[in-house]
Design an enzyme around this catalytic site. Sequence first.
Site, PDB file in Angstrom:
ATOM      1  N   LEU A  16      54.655  74.025 -41.499  1.00  0.00           N
ATOM      2  CA  LEU A  16      56.165  73.297 -39.980  1.00  0.00           C
ATOM      3  C   LEU A  16      55.970  74.255 -39.104  1.00  0.00           C
ATOM      4  O   LEU A  16      55.902  73.784 -37.759  1.00  0.00           O
ATOM      5  CB  LEU A  16      57.195  72.358 -40.838  1.00  0.00           C
ATOM      6  CG  LEU A  16      57.008  71.516 -41.128  1.00  0.00           C
ATOM      7  CD1 LEU A  16      58.930  71.913 -41.988  1.00  0.00           C
ATOM      8  CD2 LEU A  16      56.769  70.416 -41.277  1.00  0.00           C
ATOM      9  N   THR A  24      57.883  78.120 -42.393  1.00  0.00           N
ATOM     10  CA  THR A  24      58.331  77.143 -42.764  1.00  0.00           C
ATOM     11  C   THR A  24      57.086  76.317 -43.280  1.00  0.00           C
ATOM     12  O   THR A  24      56.384  75.854 -42.311  1.00  0.00           O
ATOM     13  CB  THR A  24      59.297  76.511 -41.675  1.00  0.00           C
ATOM     14  OG1 THR A  24      59.921  77.545 -41.395  1.00  0.00           O
ATOM     15  CG2 THR A  24      60.322  75.534 -42.266  1.00  0.00           C
ATOM     16  N   LYS A  40      61.188  77.957 -46.883  1.00  0.00           N
ATOM     17  CA  LYS A  40      61.317  78.811 -45.687  1.00  0.00           C
ATOM     18  C   LYS A  40      60.470  80.363 -46.490  1.00  0.00           C
ATOM     19  O   LYS A  40      61.482  81.039 -47.666  1.00  0.00           O
ATOM     20  CB  LYS A  40      62.627  80.046 -45.077  1.00  0.00           C
ATOM     21  CG  LYS A  40      62.795  78.616 -43.883  1.00  0.00           C
ATOM     22  CD  LYS A  40      64.004  79.085 -43.119  1.00  0.00           C
ATOM     23  CE  LYS A  40      64.290  77.686 -41.818  1.00  0.00           C
ATOM     24  NZ  LYS A  40      63.276  77.598 -40.515  1.00  0.00           N
ATOM     25  N   ASP A 139      73.040  81.913 -35.787  1.00  0.00           N
ATOM     26  CA  ASP A 139      72.161  81.698 -35.924  1.00  0.00           C
ATOM     27  C   ASP A 139      72.559  79.952 -35.479  1.00  0.00           C
ATOM     28  O   ASP A 139      71.811  79.493 -35.548  1.00  0.00           O
ATOM     29  CB  ASP A 139      71.678  81.654 -36.710  1.00  0.00           C
ATOM     30  CG  ASP A 139      70.035  81.400 -35.785  1.00  0.00           C
ATOM     31  OD1 ASP A 139      70.074  81.779 -35.033  1.00  0.00           O
ATOM     32  OD2 ASP A 139      68.639  81.391 -36.676  1.00  0.00           O
TER      33      ASP A 139
END
Length: 668
Positions: A16, A24, A40, A139
């Site tokens: 990804l 990812t 991840k 985040d």
Amino acid sequence: MDGQILDARYRIIKVLSVEEVVQTYLVEDTSLPDQQFVVKQLHLAKNHPQDLTVLRRLFAEEATAIAKLGKEHDQIQKLIASFEENEEFYLVQEFIFGSPLTEEVLLGTPLEEDQVISLLFEVLEILLFVHSCGVIHLDIKPANIIRRESDNKLVLVDFGAVQEIVTTIVGNLEYIPVEQLHGNPQYNSDIYALGIVAIAALIGLPANEISKLQSQKNVLTGEIVWRNRSMKVNQNLAKIIDKMVRFDYRKRYQSVTEVLHDLQQLTNQEPEGKKYNSKKLWLITAGIASCITFSIASWFFQSPKFVDNTQQLFQEGITKYNQGNYKQAVDNLTQVIKLEPKNALAYNRRGDAFYRLGDYQKSQADSSQAILLNPQDANAYYDRGFSAYELGKYQEAIADCTQAIKLDSKNAYAYYGRGLANTQLEQHKKAIADFSKAIALKPKYTDAYLQRGILHRRLKQKQAAIKDFNAIIEMNPNDARAYYQKGLTESLNQQKSAAISDYTNAINLNSQYIEAYLHRGDIYSELGNKVEATVDYNTVLQINPKLTVAYIHRGTHLLSFGDYQGAIKDYTQAIKLEPNNAAVYNNRGNAYLDMGNKKAANQDYTKAIAINSDYGLAYYNRGITRAKLGNKKEAVADFKKAAQLFKKKGDKNSYKDAQRELNLLRNR
């Protein structure tokens, strides 16, 4: 890379994204077919200050904390697992079908103020839960807020804490406040980041210009200067956002509760007719008339201050709700209402809990109270509308959804809800218009496509139905419902091979899809594929051994192949499960008649008629049996009654059959 197995379990389907320290992947779990996740891979940063043993412990601790959040809140991405391979760390996360907020916020076009307020309310409510659990996200940015396709809710993903342990990367600098950069993050560091998102949304900044905000600061104070004279924005809203992004965290909002309170005060102060309406979010499960709602309240506390004890009770109620303990949630929120009788949010949340408990009367009453407290809240009308829908009060549901539309004409869900109620009242044109409007407002609204497709099929507009189901499949190839409904439509078109293919796709996506097995079994049976049909029916009964309809389908299948004893056994089991099912007695009567047991057949048809006195087919079948038994007078009476019922229902072919049998008897 594709096909590689991680942790001896997760097969990589595709990459990804690839970044300096994080890669990812989309993966499937080889031990759970058709289950997809996001993995991840966190590369250990060079010269990492922590020794590997300490790092493993910290990583495990943070992963456990994040996993707990996902289990207890529906709008937080679930952390499925974490593991280590070759001194690299991996997170296995829930794969959320939807679109990141970057597709709404960073497109170079400003959002309306009410859209920004709605966004703030929803994300802040999630953060209220996160912070109450002692966790800071670290985040917050548009890419880490996903609008889930199934219900349009915002979902918070990719907590920064666990990633930073391994990579030491602190995230996108555009959204990071100074104290976090210095390794001293605070709870209101998340508030700062969300404030930056709000500014970008109001200004309409494109993604490549978001970094300019950090350069637009007052030289003396360090505060971001984001408004100019040409920009029209509500001054009170601007003040709230300014306080969210204050340079010094000690001068910033200290808690999510404070921000929510000021936002609510802002909505209450707006002139009549111009109050902000934040978006109501609904969890709608597909089906012809099935709709389950799960609301995220869009306004906060009505009173100026929400005392600590009340806030604690409220948060406990929300936690219980998110854990699925709706009864305890009701108890907690009832205590909140006793302490704060004008707390609209508590009524709203308690109404949601009552809804999930199936107590639609009380859910409706709570929504009505929320409307009294805030008559301009479109969401409360929609909430009450769905309670009315579940109570079968379709006109009331339509009235409430219509009022919600008047207050918020861009709410696709209000049109969808009204479409469902119109469908129940067989107001087909209005229903299709409502579903179409919902789709126009939300082009990827798969539930609206699904319901419109089902309605097209009912109206014998088969090509239009298939077009709607194909649209869903194109948007989401993993939507088993669309394949199933398309299969039903293909079957009506006598496209049996295509229908089998569609049912098979639905089953491959959902191995527990009972309806798809049953209908595929029926087609196999019609095509003479006895073994395949039997396997499908048996599979359904393995999934649910007490499913009456499965015994009926298998019984009819066995009867068509001359297995009368097997058919009678299945129908008898269905009768044990549903003693008042007239159709099963009629079917068993057919099996007895085919094997020559006319007396038993006559008894079953009589029982079917006793249960349902308007059962024309049972009268017809009993007439056939009585004629074979030589009871001419009684047979004539049955055929007359059958003809009368068939005519009343407009079944011309069956009426002709009954008249033909009457004429044959009279001419004997």
